[in-house]
Design a protein around this motif. Sequence first.
Motif, PDB file in Angstrom:
ATOM      1  N   LYS A   2       0.844  -1.233   0.033  1.00  0.00           N
ATOM      2  CA  LYS A   2       0.086  -0.058   0.022  1.00  0.00           C
ATOM      3  C   LYS A   2       1.040   1.073   0.012  1.00  0.00           C
ATOM      4  O   LYS A   2       1.938   1.219   0.737  1.00  0.00           O
ATOM      5  N   LYS A  99       4.966   6.719  -4.642  1.00  0.00           N
ATOM      6  CA  LYS A  99       3.801   6.564  -5.395  1.00  0.00           C
ATOM      7  C   LYS A  99       4.472   5.613  -6.774  1.00  0.00           C
ATOM      8  O   LYS A  99       3.371   4.686  -7.439  1.00  0.00           O
ATOM      9  N   PHE A 102       4.331   1.818  -6.089  1.00  0.00           N
ATOM     10  CA  PHE A 102       3.054   1.516  -5.841  1.00  0.00           C
ATOM     11  C   PHE A 102       2.361   1.390  -7.160  1.00  0.00           C
ATOM     12  O   PHE A 102       1.749   0.312  -7.504  1.00  0.00           O
ATOM     13  N   LYS A 103       2.394   2.116  -8.259  1.00  0.00           N
ATOM     14  CA  LYS A 103       2.217   2.075  -9.457  1.00  0.00           C
ATOM     15  C   LYS A 103       2.675   0.803 -10.215  1.00  0.00           C
ATOM     16  O   LYS A 103       1.950   0.088 -11.023  1.00  0.00           O
ATOM     17  N   GLU A 104       3.972   0.843 -10.128  1.00  0.00           N
ATOM     18  CA  GLU A 104       4.551  -0.632 -10.698  1.00  0.00           C
ATOM     19  C   GLU A 104       4.132  -1.894 -10.047  1.00  0.00           C
ATOM     20  O   GLU A 104       3.860  -3.005 -10.830  1.00  0.00           O
ATOM     21  N   CYS A 105       3.962  -1.685  -8.800  1.00  0.00           N
ATOM     22  CA  CYS A 105       3.491  -2.915  -8.070  1.00  0.00           C
ATOM     23  C   CYS A 105       2.007  -3.297  -8.551  1.00  0.00           C
ATOM     24  O   CYS A 105       1.711  -4.398  -8.796  1.00  0.00           O
ATOM     25  N   LYS A 106       1.083  -2.208  -8.704  1.00  0.00           N
ATOM     26  CA  LYS A 106      -0.038  -2.519  -9.137  1.00  0.00           C
ATOM     27  C   LYS A 106       0.070  -3.112 -10.837  1.00  0.00           C
ATOM     28  O   LYS A 106      -0.811  -4.158 -11.031  1.00  0.00           O
ATOM     29  N   ARG A 107       0.798  -2.577 -11.576  1.00  0.00           N
ATOM     30  CA  ARG A 107       0.847  -2.998 -12.895  1.00  0.00           C
ATOM     31  C   ARG A 107       1.470  -4.455 -13.095  1.00  0.00           C
ATOM     32  O   ARG A 107       0.957  -5.220 -13.731  1.00  0.00           O
ATOM     33  N   ALA A 109       0.796  -6.726 -10.733  1.00  0.00           N
ATOM     34  CA  ALA A 109      -0.023  -7.439 -10.084  1.00  0.00           C
ATOM     35  C   ALA A 109      -1.268  -7.827 -11.237  1.00  0.00           C
ATOM     36  O   ALA A 109      -1.706  -9.017 -11.233  1.00  0.00           O
ATOM     37  N   MET A 110      -1.310  -6.875 -12.083  1.00  0.00           N
ATOM     38  CA  MET A 110      -2.191  -7.332 -13.320  1.00  0.00           C
ATOM     39  C   MET A 110      -1.586  -7.905 -14.389  1.00  0.00           C
ATOM     40  O   MET A 110      -2.097  -8.239 -15.229  1.00  0.00           O
TER      41      MET A 110
END
Length: 119
Positions: A2, A99, A102-107, A109-110
């Motif tokens: 997070k 930030k 976090f964006k890279e982590c979301k990417r 995860a997708m």
Amino acid sequence: MKPIPTYLKILITLPTFVYVSIIAFQYFDPSFAGIFKTMHAYNLTNSIILGVNVFISILLVFHIWRINFLSRGTKQMWTFYLIIFNAIALLVLVWHKDKQWFKECKRMAMGVNNKTLKY
């Protein structure tokens, strides 16, 4: 992972802003007459702010090392930056890199990118 909430970012960076502004004020007015009446008050204030900065830096180092998808070299580099360039690295890490990670982590995860970050 997070991201760090905005209210916590403000609390984390507040001592750094105070420290940088004290140093800037000292540069332009070396007599300390505007803020501190004695050197004891100045030294006490500096000690408290630096102690808080060290505590925050330790917490951020633990935060960096808990991020699983970062490479070991990136973690070592940012730990080094926090130790050597404390005030500037703390601001960059809290307001920009967290930030970005976090964006890279979301990417990741997708399923868009399965590589470990190296930057």
